[in-house]
Write an enzyme that holds these catalytic residues in place. Structure first.
Site, short mmCIF file in Angstrom:
data_model
loop_
_atom_site.label_atom_id
_atom_site.label_comp_id
_atom_site.label_asym_id
_atom_site.label_seq_id
_atom_site.Cartn_x
_atom_site.Cartn_y
_atom_site.Cartn_z
N GLU A 19 -8.27 52.40 40.30
CA GLU A 19 -9.40 52.53 39.37
C GLU A 19 -8.89 52.28 37.95
OE1 GLU A 19 -11.21 56.51 38.59
OE2 GLU A 19 -13.09 55.45 38.94
N CYS A 75 -17.66 56.20 37.27
CA CYS A 75 -17.01 56.17 38.59
C CYS A 75 -17.74 55.20 39.51
CB CYS A 75 -16.94 57.56 39.20
SG CYS A 75 -18.52 58.33 39.36
N LYS A 113 -16.00 74.44 32.10
CA LYS A 113 -14.95 73.87 31.24
C LYS A 113 -15.26 72.39 31.01
CE LYS A 113 -11.30 71.58 31.51
NZ LYS A 113 -11.43 70.83 30.26
N GLU A 156 -15.55 65.19 42.99
CA GLU A 156 -16.11 63.84 42.81
C GLU A 156 -15.11 63.07 41.98
OE1 GLU A 156 -17.99 61.38 44.17
OE2 GLU A 156 -19.01 63.28 44.53
N1 LIG Z 1 -15.01 60.16 38.53
C1 LIG Z 1 -15.25 60.10 37.24
O1 LIG Z 1 -16.37 60.07 36.85
C2 LIG Z 1 -14.12 60.15 36.29
C3 LIG Z 1 -12.92 59.56 36.57
N2 LIG Z 1 -11.91 59.60 35.67
C4 LIG Z 1 -10.64 58.90 36.00
O2 LIG Z 1 -9.57 59.67 35.52
C5 LIG Z 1 -8.76 58.92 34.63
C6 LIG Z 1 -8.17 59.84 33.58
O3 LIG Z 1 -9.19 60.47 32.83
P1 LIG Z 1 -9.02 62.00 32.39
O4 LIG Z 1 -10.05 62.35 31.40
O5 LIG Z 1 -7.61 62.24 31.99
O6 LIG Z 1 -9.37 62.76 33.77
P2 LIG Z 1 -8.98 64.20 34.24
O7 LIG Z 1 -9.12 64.26 35.71
O8 LIG Z 1 -7.69 64.62 33.63
O9 LIG Z 1 -10.11 65.13 33.55
C7 LIG Z 1 -11.30 65.58 34.16
C8 LIG Z 1 -11.48 67.06 33.88
O10 LIG Z 1 -10.43 67.79 34.52
C9 LIG Z 1 -9.76 68.62 33.58
N3 LIG Z 1 -8.35 68.77 33.96
C10 LIG Z 1 -7.27 68.07 33.52
N4 LIG Z 1 -6.15 68.53 34.10
C11 LIG Z 1 -6.51 69.54 34.93
C12 LIG Z 1 -5.80 70.40 35.83
N5 LIG Z 1 -4.47 70.32 35.96
N6 LIG Z 1 -6.50 71.30 36.56
C13 LIG Z 1 -7.84 71.37 36.44
N7 LIG Z 1 -8.57 70.61 35.60
C14 LIG Z 1 -7.92 69.70 34.85
C15 LIG Z 1 -9.96 67.89 32.26
O11 LIG Z 1 -9.74 68.74 31.17
C16 LIG Z 1 -11.41 67.42 32.40
O12 LIG Z 1 -12.29 68.48 32.11
C17 LIG Z 1 -9.70 57.84 34.11
O13 LIG Z 1 -9.01 56.73 33.67
C18 LIG Z 1 -10.54 57.56 35.32
O14 LIG Z 1 -9.87 56.68 36.17
C19 LIG Z 1 -12.07 60.25 34.47
C20 LIG Z 1 -13.24 60.85 34.13
C21 LIG Z 1 -14.38 60.82 35.01
O1 LIG Z 2 -23.75 55.67 37.72
C1 LIG Z 2 -24.15 56.73 37.27
O2 LIG Z 2 -25.24 56.87 36.75
C2 LIG Z 2 -23.29 57.99 37.38
C3 LIG Z 2 -21.85 57.67 37.39
C4 LIG Z 2 -21.01 58.86 37.59
O3 LIG Z 2 -21.40 59.79 38.22
C5 LIG Z 2 -19.68 58.93 37.02
O4 LIG Z 2 -19.22 57.99 36.40
O5 LIG Z 2 -19.04 59.99 37.19
#
Ligand SMILES: NC(=O)C1=CN([C@@H]2O[C@H](COP(=O)(O)OP(=O)(O)OC[C@H]3O[C@@H](n4cnc5c(N)ncnc54)[C@H](O)[C@@H]3O)[C@@H](O)[C@H]2O)C=CC1
Ligand SMILES: O=C(O)CCC(=O)C(=O)O
Length: 481
Positions: free
Chosen positions: A383, A282, A173, A248
């Site tokens: 974050e 991240c 997904k 993650e």
């Molecule tokens: N660790 C990382 O790389 C990431 C961190 N984030 C953080 O999350 C914040 C919000 O971004 P979003 O895109 O809204 O993140 P999110 O956690 O909502 O989305 C990530 C994935 O989870 C899915 N998802 C959403 N709700 C779900 C649920 N109830 N059950 C299972 N899957 C679900 C989304 O459709 C997407 O595929 C950002 O501001 C950032 O702080 C967002 C994206 C990547």
């Molecule tokens: O720093 C990177 O290349 C990867 C970062 C990452 O895994 C993320 O933002 O989810």
């Protein structure tokens, strides 16, 4: 482009017939594509397809599975320009970064293709002299992959490639914000000739399809990257039904600048680590902890360099910093900037919509630097996922390390120093899964374990050889003739 789901080796429209637009954050009036707004019926079909493919797939030799991953890598690489452009148009990162990420995707596929030929177990001496005792690895079965929009090629591939090579089938997904990019990646797998049902893709709302993956009894393992709030929920649901899970999540990554650091290099690393991809990694640097002796000269260098960054549409070759990926991200970033001011941090530069009328239709925020940030402030704790840096002063390196560790997260941490003893102290004391000395906080190498401590992950590691731990289970075999 109108995107379909990919189920059982075929492109299929969502059962509901509904679609949602994926828009360009640099020009919000521009629609890049339409993504399926799927419901549970689509997910059921994908899980059924993955289930019916898994027995034959696991029986193939690792080298046979690897050959298909090599083909997918070649196809992905040959479409780097097109996939990079789609990524930039959907989530805003610069075209250089987007093409670089696509090339990295091909490298990830090749790395795991090679894993099909590597050892998977040990021979362990039995206390019975006549017996043969050994370990082998078996796949989990069907794996659910839930991926975000910030690395729409690399993150899903560093989950999908190990899942497949170790003999699992997959229901993926992707984030709906990067639906077109995901569909182009999926086209590469389709053209590579994977058997029907081995890899399936279903797009839709996170609360419907993402949660559906976490809950589905036919899915044996769930790997997730995204926000902490959603990740924790996914983990709890998977745990409650006995499925394996891997999360993650976020970071609040510090860069520490020691008194003996090369300040130019440290300022460049702060900018590159904190602001590339508009801070939406991240691993992005968000806390800049500077030892008192060099606080003012470092700040001066940082501000001078930041003022020269060019903001614009990521497709323009001379753009350094693109927009926030979506309206939601944009509003979140502005809200944190407001909170930072309200709580008493001093905004030295940025944090506003750039004046250029050509950027008026996009989610642009000029890079913000806050001064005099203290450990209790919201912008030092949560974050932000945007172009915001929080400068914090430390008395000495010891206090800097204490501040660096004073966080609920533990993904990445960086130190700038010329002193080997400082480097070793930092490597030992940092509560982070990734410690980097004289290198920025971001920048993950695909052949090394990646993951965080504390609230940043579920304490497992992705990528490199570490991936085998999640995507397989160990079987200990004892054979007595
Ligand atoms: N660790 C990382 O790389 C990431 C961190 N984030 C953080 O999350 C914040 C919000 O971004 P979003 O895109 O809204 O993140 P999110 O956690 O909502 O989305 C990530 C994935 O989870 C899915 N998802 C959403 N709700 C779900 C649920 N109830 N059950 C299972 N899957 C679900 C989304 O459709 C997407 O595929 C950002 O501001 C950032 O702080 C967002 C994206 C990547
Ligand atoms: O720093 C990177 O290349 C990867 C970062 C990452 O895994 C993320 O933002 O989810």
């Amino acid at each position: 482009m109108t995107v379909d789901n990919y189920i059982g080796g075929e492109w299929r429209p969502p059962a509901s017939g509904r679609r949602v637009p994926s828009t360009n954050p640099a020009r919000r009036s521009e629609t890049v594509g339409f993504a399926p707004d799927s419901d549970r019926a689509d997910l059921e079909a994908a899980v059924a397809a993955a289930d019916s493919a898994r027995r034959a797939w696991r029986k193939l030799a690792g080298a046979q599975r690897g050959a298909l991953l090599f083909k997918a890598a070649d196809l992905l690489e040959s479409r780097m320009e097109e996939i990079g452009r789609a990524m930039t148009r959907e989530m805003g990162k610069t075209i250089g970064e987007a093409k670089g990420e696509t090339a990295r995707g091909a490298a990830i596929l090749r790395y795991y293709a090679g894993e099909g030929m590597r050892p998977v177990g040990d021979v362990i001496p039995s206390t019975d002299a006549d017996a043969l005792m050994y370990t082998t690895r078996v796949p989990l079965g069907v794996v659910g992959v839930i991926s975000p929009w910030n690395f729409p090629v690399a993150i899903p591939l560093w989950k999908i490639a190990p899942a497949l090579i170790y003999g699992n089938t997959v229901v993926w997904k992707p984030a709906i914000e990067t639906a077109v990019t995901a569909a182009l990646v999926m086209e590469c797998f389709h053209a590579a000739g994977f058997p029907a049902g081995v890899l399936n893709m279903v797009m839709g709302d996170g609360a419907v399809i993402g949660q559906g993956i976490a809950e589905h009894p036919g899915i044996h393992g769930v790997t997730f990257t995204g926000s902490n709030a959603v990740g924790k929920r996914v983990g709890q649901i998977a745990l409650a039904r006995g499925a394996k899970y891997q999360l993650e999540m976020g970071g609040k990554n510090p860069i520490v600048v020691a008194a003996d650091a090369d300040l130019d290099l440290a300022a460049e690393a702060t900018i590159s680590g904190g602001l590339r991809s508009t801070g939406q990694k991240c691993t992005a640097t968000s806390r800049v902890i500077v030892v008192r002796d060099v606080y003012e000269p470092f700040k001066e260098k940082l501000l001078a360099k930041i003022k020269s960054l060019r903001i614009g549409d990521g497709l323009d070759a001379d753009t350094w910093l693109g927009p926030c990926a979506s309206q939601k991200q944009y509003e979140t970033v502005l809200e944190y900037i407001r909170k930072g001011r309200e709580e008493g941090a001093e905004l030295l530069v940025g944090g506003e919509r750039p004046g250029d009328p050509a950027l008026a239709d996009g989610f642009f925020v000029s890079p913000a630097v806050f001064d005099r940030v203290t450990a209790g402030m919201t912008i030092a704790r949560e974050e932000i996922f945007g172009p915001v840096l929080a400068l914090m002063e430390a008395r000495d390196l010891e206090e800097a390390i204490e501040l660096a560790n004073d966080t609920d997260f533990g993904l990445s941490a960086s130190l700038y120093t010329r002193d080997l003893a400082n480097a070793l102290t930092f490597a030992r004391e940092s509560e982070a899964g990734l410690v980097r000395v004289n290198a920025e906080t971001a920048g993950v190498e695909l052949q090394a374990p990646f993951g965080g401590m504390k609230g940043s992950s579920s304490h497992s590691r992705e990528q490199g050889q570490a991936a085998i731990e999640f995507f397989t289970e160990i079987k200990t075999v004892f054979v007595k003739p």
